[in-house]
Scaffold this active site. Sequence first.
Site, short mmCIF file in Angstrom:
data_model
loop_
_atom_site.label_atom_id
_atom_site.label_comp_id
_atom_site.label_asym_id
_atom_site.label_seq_id
_atom_site.Cartn_x
_atom_site.Cartn_y
_atom_site.Cartn_z
CE LYS A 174 -4.52 -1.56 1.47
NZ LYS A 174 -5.57 -1.54 2.50
NE ARG A 188 -8.21 -7.95 0.48
CZ ARG A 188 -7.83 -7.14 -0.50
NH1 ARG A 188 -6.84 -6.28 -0.32
NH2 ARG A 188 -8.45 -7.18 -1.67
#
Length: 315
Positions: A250, A284
Amino acid sequence: MADDEADGGTGHGAVDGAEGRVGDGAGDGVLRLGGRSFGPGEFAVMAILNRTPDSFFDGGATYATEAALEAIDRAVADGADVVDVGGVKAGYGEHVSETEELRRTVDFVAEVRARHPELIISVDTYRSGVARRVGEAGANLINDTWSGSDPELAGAAAEVGAGLVCSHVGGLAPRTDPHRMAYDDVVADVIRTTTALAERAVAAGVRRDAIVIDPTHDFGKNTWHSLEVTRRVDELAATGWPVLVAPSNKDFLGESLDLPSGRRGPATMAAVSVMAWLGARVFRVHDVAGIRQALDLIAVLQRTKQPAYTRRSLV
């Protein structure tokens, strides 16, 4: 730097209603999804599978059905406990109708269920209509990354016997990127929001032991906020609800280290390792094999898993 030093302000997105009671959460602490159970100290790896042509990370590499099925086969072989199927890109972009999202997910979920009967299947959707259909097709978990924007979603998950991910996005509408978000204390806001959503889901009929909370890195947050959430995951774990984290590749990692999305693997590993040590339970990720290995070592270090063998200096 604390998040109030980075942004100031009064906070966004707290859900009115039930407050999370520290240490209450999921009752006995066991997360139960499908036929699997994960007790405290046991880590679950969730593989990311994007049925989208415009994913920020893979650019649509698993949009085609056969490519997606092969990716799931690899993830299972690499140690994934859960696969998370998404039919809509999380960020802004081309509009995807509910009909198109259903086309991308429902039959695919049914195929994965037939192919891997024991696999926990999650579907990343914020739409109750999609949740019902994928649940009927075999999904065990609804990953609502948009913090209950559809008020019927929890009820839909309950109807099909699926678990639910309760997330924090600071009050943003689906597929909206954050702009100058501000919180007095971002972690307090995350806890207040996610635990209230979890209790609301229980009231709607979702099993308490099938609910996880997600601080939702980068959603409704700048880099300072996501870093603060990362270093304080233990406070989320202290609520008693199992914590899911999704830091994989991210922007907060890229901005912290000045790295493009394709070079954030080691940073992802570091963030996952820190949060696992602090009590996160579900991860995740894109790199299933690497994260599985890291989490297995953390489990050994925390004495919740035995070493595979111990011959050194003994034989």
